[in-house]
Write an enzyme that holds these catalytic residues in place. Structure first.
Site, short mmCIF file in Angstrom:
data_model
loop_
_atom_site.label_atom_id
_atom_site.label_comp_id
_atom_site.label_asym_id
_atom_site.label_seq_id
_atom_site.Cartn_x
_atom_site.Cartn_y
_atom_site.Cartn_z
N THR A 13 0.79 -1.21 0.01
CA THR A 13 0.05 -0.07 -0.07
C THR A 13 0.92 1.35 -0.10
OG1 THR A 13 -1.68 -1.13 1.23
CG2 THR A 13 -1.78 1.12 1.18
N VAL A 14 1.86 1.24 0.97
CA VAL A 14 2.56 2.50 1.06
C VAL A 14 3.68 2.63 -0.12
CG1 VAL A 14 4.09 4.00 2.70
CG2 VAL A 14 2.26 2.75 3.66
N VAL A 130 4.81 6.76 12.58
CA VAL A 130 3.94 7.06 13.35
C VAL A 130 2.82 8.19 12.90
CG1 VAL A 130 3.41 7.91 15.96
CG2 VAL A 130 5.44 6.57 15.21
N ILE A 134 0.87 12.78 9.74
CA ILE A 134 1.23 14.03 10.66
C ILE A 134 2.61 13.95 10.94
CG2 ILE A 134 0.75 15.13 12.89
CD1 ILE A 134 -1.61 12.98 12.93
N LYS A 203 3.44 2.53 18.52
CA LYS A 203 3.69 3.90 18.04
C LYS A 203 3.80 4.74 19.39
CE LYS A 203 0.96 3.38 13.71
NZ LYS A 203 -0.54 3.46 13.27
N1 HSE Z 1 -2.64 -0.03 10.32
C1 HSE Z 1 -2.22 1.24 10.61
C2 HSE Z 1 -3.62 2.31 10.89
C3 HSE Z 1 -1.42 1.87 9.35
O1 HSE Z 1 -4.77 1.90 10.87
O2 HSE Z 1 -3.15 3.27 11.47
C4 HSE Z 1 -0.88 3.12 9.69
O3 HSE Z 1 0.40 2.72 10.50
#
Ligand code: HSE
Length: 427
Positions: A13-14, A130, A134, A203
């Protein structure tokens, strides 16, 4: 113009979001940053899938990218803590700066990787790890670096915030909302990481280290997710003036740093209560600046890729300049907070028979364990079990656990495990 050569590992995805942004924003970055970002190599464990996003040759040998002399910066976007560790470790060892979005990896094996980066005079950027788009890493390490933190508290998982929002606003079932979050590319490969609070735990453990300059390892965190919540909890909380949010919380106590993740009843007039869908937010209080909050999209291809690209630009622009945050990032372990500091008000949902003496039995156990009742609510229904909703005054974690265990053992009147959600403290 400075040229920087990138090797990308991972096209999920990223990764696919980053490929789109590199193409779309290339000219803007040239103009704005005087930087020509050139993607020279791509590797992924599923090359066939990656071919939909790029015309560059795609290798399945993820380690090979980390040793190529024509790669300056390695971007690791495969996730997980095994192969990803090998990729990042090898890249750092071969003198490459690494950009990653991998919170699990840094939270569990960050010490070793940051030491390796420092030893080799390279950088390890993790803005995307994280809260998606943001810029919270930069905010904590630079923007608020002169401040003494009292508390840091955030909605750090987009998937669970999306699920809670849709359950409330659209009346969706939990499983429908989760499936939609997966389809939209918000969820982790293993969605239990999202719904059980593990992702938020990774996170908050990273953010907490940056804010307090002491490390609270992920393994020391108290972590609870949202999988046991039902619509009735969301609706009852709202009628009491609260909205349920999965929060990562880290705060300074007289004993040490208390860091935890759990669903929390947030008063509707608190800024965190109005952060909806896949949005994340970090609320903080420092001695010098007082309270503040940053918010933005916390999951999804482009929001997360935008943070990866921001890190790329940041480290590429100062290539060869040593960044002291890496050294500072290897923080000493925090002292454990004292048990008495871990206290909260509770929302308790008891699922009981509707007969004389039930409420008295529950109240007796709570009272015996020093827990004072603030309010009680029960809706008249024609089918058992009925739900008795109690808000308590502040109780310690120990007293709460003892009471709930005792109450849940009263099988003649209690029909389902009690659901407990902590209320947000006065922040
Ligand atoms: N699975 C994570 C979320 C993706 O839903 O925030 C981003 O770190």
């Amino acid at each position: 113009m400075k040229q920087i050569r990138i090797g990308l590992v991972g096209v999920g995805t990223v990764g696919s979001g980053l490929l789109q942004l590199l193409e779309k924003n290339r000219e803007i970055i040239k103009k704005r940053n005087n930087l020509d970002v050139q993607l020279v190599a791509i590797a992924t464990r599923t090359p066939e899938r990656a071919k939909a996003y790029t015309s560059l040759p795609v290798s399945s040998d993820v380690i090979s990218i980390t040793t190529r002399p024509d790669v300056d910066i390695v971007v690791e976007l495969i996730g997980g803590t095994t192969t990803a560790f090998d990729v990042v470790h090898s890249a750092l060892t071969h003198g490459k700066t690494v950009i990653t979005a991998n919170k699990a990896l840094l939270s569990e094996k960050g010490d070793e990787l940051f030491s390796q980066a420092w030893k080799n005079g390279v950088e390890l950027g993790f803005e995307a790890a994280v809260a998606g788009s943001i810029p919270i890493i930069r905010t904590l390490r630079d923007g608020l670096s002169s401040c003494e933190f009292e508390v840091l508290c955030g909605i750090l998982n987009g998937t669970t915030n999306f699920i809670l929002t849709k359950m409330e606003e659209e009346n969706w079932d939990y499983s429908v909302a989760l499936k939609k979050a997966q389809d939209l590319g918000f969820a982790e490969a293993d969605p239990t990481f999202d719904v059980e609070g593990i992702d938020a735990g990774h996170k908050i453990s990273l953010l907490s280290s940056l804010a307090f300059r002491e490390k609270v390892p992920f393994g020391d965190l108290q972590v609870e997710g949202i999988s046991k919540l039902k619509s009735i909890d969301i609706l009852s909380s709202k009628s009491l003036g609260y909205r349920i949010k999965l929060l990562g919380i880290s705060k300074k106590t007289s004993g040490g740093i208390l860091t935890k993740v759990h669903p929390t009843l947030v008063p509707l007039n608190h800024p965190l209560a109005n952060v909806m869908n896949e949005f994340n937010a970090v609320y903080y209080k420092t001695v010098e600046s007082g309270a503040g909050m940053v918010t933005g999209k916390g999951a999804g291809a482009l929001p997360t890729a935008s943070a990866v690209l921001a890190d790329l630009i940041f480290y590429a622009s100062k290539f060869g300049v040593k960044d002291s945050i890496i050294e500072n990032n290897i923080f000493p372990k925090s002292k454990k907070a004292e048990e008495k500091e871990n206290a909260a008000r509770y929302y308790l949902r008891f699922s009981t028979l509707d007969k004389p003496g039930v409420l008295a039995e529950i109240a007796k156990v709570l009272g015996k364990n020093n827990i004072s009742i603030a309010s009680v609510q029960q809706k008249e229904v024609d089918k058992e079990p009925v739900h008795v909703i109690v808000l308590t005054h502040s109780a310690t974690e120990g007293d709460f656990k003892k009471s709930i265990q005792e109450i849940d053992e009263m099988s003649s009147i209690i029909k389902e495990k009690t659901v407990a959600i902590r209320l947000l403290e006065n922040l």
